[in-house]
Design a protein around this motif. Structure first.
Motif, PDB file in Angstrom:
ATOM      1  N   ASN A 252       0.828  -1.214   0.000  1.00 41.78           N
ATOM      2  CA  ASN A 252       0.000   0.000   0.000  1.00 41.78           C
ATOM      3  C   ASN A 252       0.860   1.261   0.000  1.00 41.78           C
ATOM      4  OD1 ASN A 252      -2.519  -1.394   0.043  1.00 41.78           O
ATOM      5  ND2 ASN A 252      -2.214  -1.769   2.220  1.00 41.78           N
ATOM      6  N   GLY A 253       2.027   1.184  -0.665  1.00 46.92           N
ATOM      7  CA  GLY A 253       2.900   2.338  -0.800  1.00 46.92           C
ATOM      8  C   GLY A 253       3.781   2.635   0.395  1.00 46.92           C
ATOM      9  N   HIS A 254       3.719   1.810   1.430  1.00 45.49           N
ATOM     10  CA  HIS A 254       4.482   2.090   2.656  1.00 45.49           C
ATOM     11  C   HIS A 254       5.990   1.937   2.474  1.00 45.49           C
ATOM     12  CE1 HIS A 254       0.949   2.641   5.089  1.00 45.49           C
ATOM     13  NE2 HIS A 254       0.466   1.495   4.669  1.00 45.49           N
ATOM     14  N   PHE A 255       6.434   0.843   1.860  1.00 45.42           N
ATOM     15  CA  PHE A 255       7.866   0.616   1.677  1.00 45.42           C
ATOM     16  C   PHE A 255       8.085  -0.369   0.541  1.00 45.42           C
ATOM     17  CE2 PHE A 255       6.572  -2.707   4.570  1.00 45.42           C
ATOM     18  CZ  PHE A 255       7.260  -3.827   4.126  1.00 45.42           C
ATOM     19  N   GLY A 256       9.340  -0.466   0.105  1.00 49.72           N
ATOM     20  CA  GLY A 256       9.745  -1.432  -0.897  1.00 49.72           C
ATOM     21  C   GLY A 256      11.096  -1.996  -0.518  1.00 49.72           C
ATOM     22  N   LEU A 257      11.415  -3.157  -1.083  1.00 53.55           N
ATOM     23  CA  LEU A 257      12.687  -3.808  -0.822  1.00 53.55           C
ATOM     24  C   LEU A 257      13.221  -4.384  -2.131  1.00 53.55           C
ATOM     25  CD1 LEU A 257      14.784  -4.877   1.278  1.00 53.55           C
ATOM     26  CD2 LEU A 257      13.426  -6.983   1.325  1.00 53.55           C
TER      27      LEU A 257
END
Length: 150
Positions: A32-37
């Motif tokens: 939901n757009g919070h973070f990516g890895l």
């Protein structure tokens, strides 16, 4: 709504950037757009990311294998496996692999937005060894909250 994900080694969509591979393990679509890895694998002698800032993005870099040269503000550090670097907004940073062995770097960033689109665009611009113009690179960078630092 976010769905659970399990990815095995080597799994996930990836793009080639010269001698490097960037694999999207988790994107904003998954959180939901919070973070990516992302997992960034660099062959020996890879320049990686030249110094830049993000105005609205915080990043964490974690060295998994090999040695990675990390640039934070005006300090350069040779980072071994287990080393971590937190980069707040508006902080110059970059990375490279000047060593003689392959290195793997995990890059965690938030908010996630559509960060993978930057790497996909960079892969298109550099496909088949093409050298993009400075104008093309700047245009791509500015679309994704990335600004070069002299």
């Amino acid at each position: 709504m976010s769905l659970p994900i399990v990815l095995q080694p080597g799994e996930g969509k990836s793009v080639k950037l010269g001698t490097s591979t960037c694999t999207f393990k988790v994107t904003g679509e998954n959180t939901n757009g919070h973070f990516g890895l992302f997992e960034f694998v660099m062959e020996p002698g890879t320049k990686g990311a030249s110094p830049h800032i993000h105005k609205q993005l915080t990043e964490i870099f974690y060295v998994v294998e090999g040695e990675v040269e990390l640039l934070l503000d005006r300090q350069t550090i040779m980072a071994a496996p287990g080393a971590m670097m937190l980069v707040p907004e508006n902080t110059p940073h970059g990375f490279s692999n000047p060593g003689t062995v392959r290195s793997t770097l995990l890059i965690l960033f938030c908010p996630a937005d559509s960060r993978e689109q930057y790497f996909e665009g960079l892969a298109r611009l550099t496909e088949n060894g093409r050298q993009p113009s400075q104008t093309e690179l700047l245009h791509l960078m500015q679309q994704f909250d990335q600004y070069p630092v002299p």
